[in-house]
Enzyme design. Sequence first.
Site, PDB file in Angstrom:
ATOM      1  N   ASN A  32      -9.514  -9.291  -4.841  1.00 43.72           N
ATOM      2  CA  ASN A  32      -8.445 -10.125  -5.406  1.00 43.72           C
ATOM      3  C   ASN A  32      -7.180 -10.115  -4.554  1.00 43.72           C
ATOM      4  O   ASN A  32      -6.273 -10.919  -4.766  1.00 43.72           O
ATOM      5  CB  ASN A  32      -8.112  -9.694  -6.843  1.00 43.72           C
ATOM      6  CG  ASN A  32      -7.766  -8.229  -6.946  1.00 43.72           C
ATOM      7  OD1 ASN A  32      -8.629  -7.387  -6.718  1.00 43.72           O
ATOM      8  ND2 ASN A  32      -6.521  -7.902  -7.260  1.00 43.72           N
ATOM      9  N   LYS A  33      -7.122  -9.216  -3.571  1.00 41.30           N
ATOM     10  CA  LYS A  33      -5.938  -9.187  -2.689  1.00 41.30           C
ATOM     11  C   LYS A  33      -6.274  -8.428  -1.399  1.00 41.30           C
ATOM     12  O   LYS A  33      -7.409  -7.969  -1.221  1.00 41.30           O
ATOM     13  CB  LYS A  33      -4.760  -8.522  -3.401  1.00 41.30           C
ATOM     14  CG  LYS A  33      -4.988  -7.054  -3.756  1.00 41.30           C
ATOM     15  CD  LYS A  33      -3.733  -6.461  -4.416  1.00 41.30           C
ATOM     16  CE  LYS A  33      -3.940  -5.006  -4.770  1.00 41.30           C
ATOM     17  NZ  LYS A  33      -2.764  -4.376  -5.340  1.00 41.30           N
ATOM     18  N   GLY A  34      -5.289  -8.322  -0.543  1.00 44.66           N
ATOM     19  CA  GLY A  34      -5.408  -7.494   0.665  1.00 44.66           C
ATOM     20  C   GLY A  34      -6.540  -7.904   1.593  1.00 44.66           C
ATOM     21  O   GLY A  34      -6.864  -9.085   1.742  1.00 44.66           O
ATOM     22  N   ASP A  81     -15.853  -3.847 -11.833  1.00 46.61           N
ATOM     23  CA  ASP A  81     -15.107  -2.589 -11.716  1.00 46.61           C
ATOM     24  C   ASP A  81     -16.108  -1.568 -11.192  1.00 46.61           C
ATOM     25  O   ASP A  81     -17.103  -1.280 -11.866  1.00 46.61           O
ATOM     26  CB  ASP A  81     -14.573  -2.172 -13.101  1.00 46.61           C
ATOM     27  CG  ASP A  81     -13.712  -0.915 -13.012  1.00 46.61           C
ATOM     28  OD1 ASP A  81     -13.862  -0.164 -12.023  1.00 46.61           O
ATOM     29  OD2 ASP A  81     -12.906  -0.695 -13.926  1.00 46.61           O
ATOM     30  N   TYR A 243      -8.279  11.128  -0.203  1.00 51.96           N
ATOM     31  CA  TYR A 243      -8.609   9.839   0.431  1.00 51.96           C
ATOM     32  C   TYR A 243      -9.436  10.088   1.704  1.00 51.96           C
ATOM     33  O   TYR A 243     -10.456   9.436   1.937  1.00 51.96           O
ATOM     34  CB  TYR A 243      -7.315   9.097   0.755  1.00 51.96           C
ATOM     35  CG  TYR A 243      -7.503   7.734   1.380  1.00 51.96           C
ATOM     36  CD1 TYR A 243      -7.934   6.657   0.611  1.00 51.96           C
ATOM     37  CD2 TYR A 243      -7.241   7.521   2.735  1.00 51.96           C
ATOM     38  CE1 TYR A 243      -8.103   5.388   1.184  1.00 51.96           C
ATOM     39  CE2 TYR A 243      -7.401   6.267   3.312  1.00 51.96           C
ATOM     40  CZ  TYR A 243      -7.833   5.208   2.535  1.00 51.96           C
ATOM     41  OH  TYR A 243      -8.008   3.955   3.093  1.00 51.96           O
ATOM     42  N   LYS A 247     -13.428   8.984   2.392  1.00 51.10           N
ATOM     43  CA  LYS A 247     -13.868   8.103   3.478  1.00 51.10           C
ATOM     44  C   LYS A 247     -14.826   8.846   4.428  1.00 51.10           C
ATOM     45  O   LYS A 247     -15.750   8.236   4.973  1.00 51.10           O
ATOM     46  CB  LYS A 247     -12.669   7.553   4.246  1.00 51.10           C
ATOM     47  CG  LYS A 247     -11.757   6.641   3.399  1.00 51.10           C
ATOM     48  CD  LYS A 247     -12.441   5.382   2.890  1.00 51.10           C
ATOM     49  CE  LYS A 247     -11.457   4.390   2.277  1.00 51.10           C
ATOM     50  NZ  LYS A 247     -12.107   3.168   1.782  1.00 51.10           N
ATOM     51  N   VAL A 274      -3.164  -1.880   8.246  1.00 51.19           N
ATOM     52  CA  VAL A 274      -2.899  -3.244   7.770  1.00 51.19           C
ATOM     53  C   VAL A 274      -1.864  -3.236   6.640  1.00 51.19           C
ATOM     54  O   VAL A 274      -1.932  -2.384   5.745  1.00 51.19           O
ATOM     55  CB  VAL A 274      -4.224  -3.871   7.261  1.00 51.19           C
ATOM     56  CG1 VAL A 274      -3.990  -5.310   6.829  1.00 51.19           C
ATOM     57  CG2 VAL A 274      -5.294  -3.813   8.345  1.00 51.19           C
ATOM     58  N   ASN A 279      -0.859   0.818   1.338  1.00 51.26           N
ATOM     59  CA  ASN A 279       0.046   1.702   2.097  1.00 51.26           C
ATOM     60  C   ASN A 279       1.512   1.286   1.876  1.00 51.26           C
ATOM     61  O   ASN A 279       2.332   1.469   2.751  1.00 51.26           O
ATOM     62  CB  ASN A 279      -0.323   1.737   3.584  1.00 51.26           C
ATOM     63  CG  ASN A 279      -0.445   0.340   4.183  1.00 51.26           C
ATOM     64  OD1 ASN A 279       0.247  -0.582   3.761  1.00 51.26           O
ATOM     65  ND2 ASN A 279      -1.293   0.180   5.178  1.00 51.26           N
TER      66      ASN A 279
END
Length: 318
Positions: A32-34, A81, A243, A247, A274, A279
């Site tokens: 939905n974004k980014g 989700d 985080y 990853k 990005v 961030n």
Amino acid sequence: MEINGNKKSESGENELIDIHHVVAADVITGANKGIGLETARQLAMIGVTVVLTARDEKRGVEAAASLQEMGLCNVVFHQLDVLDPHSIASLAKFIEGHFGRLDILINNAGTLEVRVDEDALRDLKMDPATWLSGKAANLVKGVIRTTKEKAKECLNTNYHGCKRVTEALLPLLKLSTSGANIVNISSLRGELRHIPSEQIRKVLGGIDTLDEEKIDGMLERFLKDVEQGALEANGWPNMLPAYSISKATLNAYTRFLANKYPNMRINCVHPGYVRTDLNWNTGTMTVEEGAKGPVMLALLPEGGPTGCYFDQIEKAEF
Ligand SMILES: NC(=O)c1ccc[n+]([C@@H]2O[C@H](COP(=O)([O-])OP(=O)(O)OC[C@H]3O[C@@H](n4cnc5c(N)ncnc54)[C@H](OP(=O)(O)O)[C@@H]3O)[C@@H](O)[C@H]2O)c1
């Protein structure tokens, strides 16, 4: 559904391509974004049928509408989700019913799950090089905090969420006629060189010895050390530990999966630093630049690399 798109030919001219017969559908999580939304836009532009997913129905519908208003009628929305098994099952049913198979899965949904004092972070005026090198770990200690609950949520989204979605969609990915592409959006924070403990690096870096139990066991150890305040003592990453480990384990899972399904192309990618909400918009690259790696890996042809980690569009060390 409109499935034709434009691409640049070698002469630089726009030419029409029809990839409908090659790509039945592409699922992108957290789109939905980014970077997810921009990846959806770039793939839809060249004619891929994109199933744009988001956990929030309203945000997802609006994002899909923003692409449809650009003339990209080959974008459809479905709620997803990655924390909710019912939501994942519903998506799998939708894909099966509408497309019968899945050619591309982009596991993009991600979260940092930290408590941040944004003003204090800005006041640090940290330059990108310091931030990216991880040298900032001590500086941000009082500004970025984690708790066991937050760490759990982070692992649950970034690692378990990706695994849940992948497992549910694998039966449809196996039906792809050209061997499906799976792209896991990782981060340079997950690179093994950021993990001080040699033993942890060895387990997560093992190519032939790696399995899901080993990865899950590593995550249990991590959460225990979060609870006991023993992260530094036991050699976990200093900077954004949950985080980073989410990853690093995602990368390990990518390798494991690629070994298991040699007919597919399964890779992970650091999109670059990005500018997105993730961030607090401190990144130095645009989403257009950040989507380049994910798009390239989503479109890898048969015989392309698999089980690899990319830093943007270049192959790199795990
Ligand atoms: N930006 C960078 O510099 C950078 C660097 C390295 C890696 N990455 C990775 O790139 C990916 C995209 O991040 P971004 O920078 O584009 O950040 P972003 O703009 O914050 O986007 C993150 C997306 O993930 C979604 N999401 C979070 N939890 C979810 C859940 N449980 N189920 C479904 N969707 C969920 C968010 O949805 P909501 O809007 O509902 O919260 C949002 O759509 C992430 O995996 C991130 O770790 C980013």
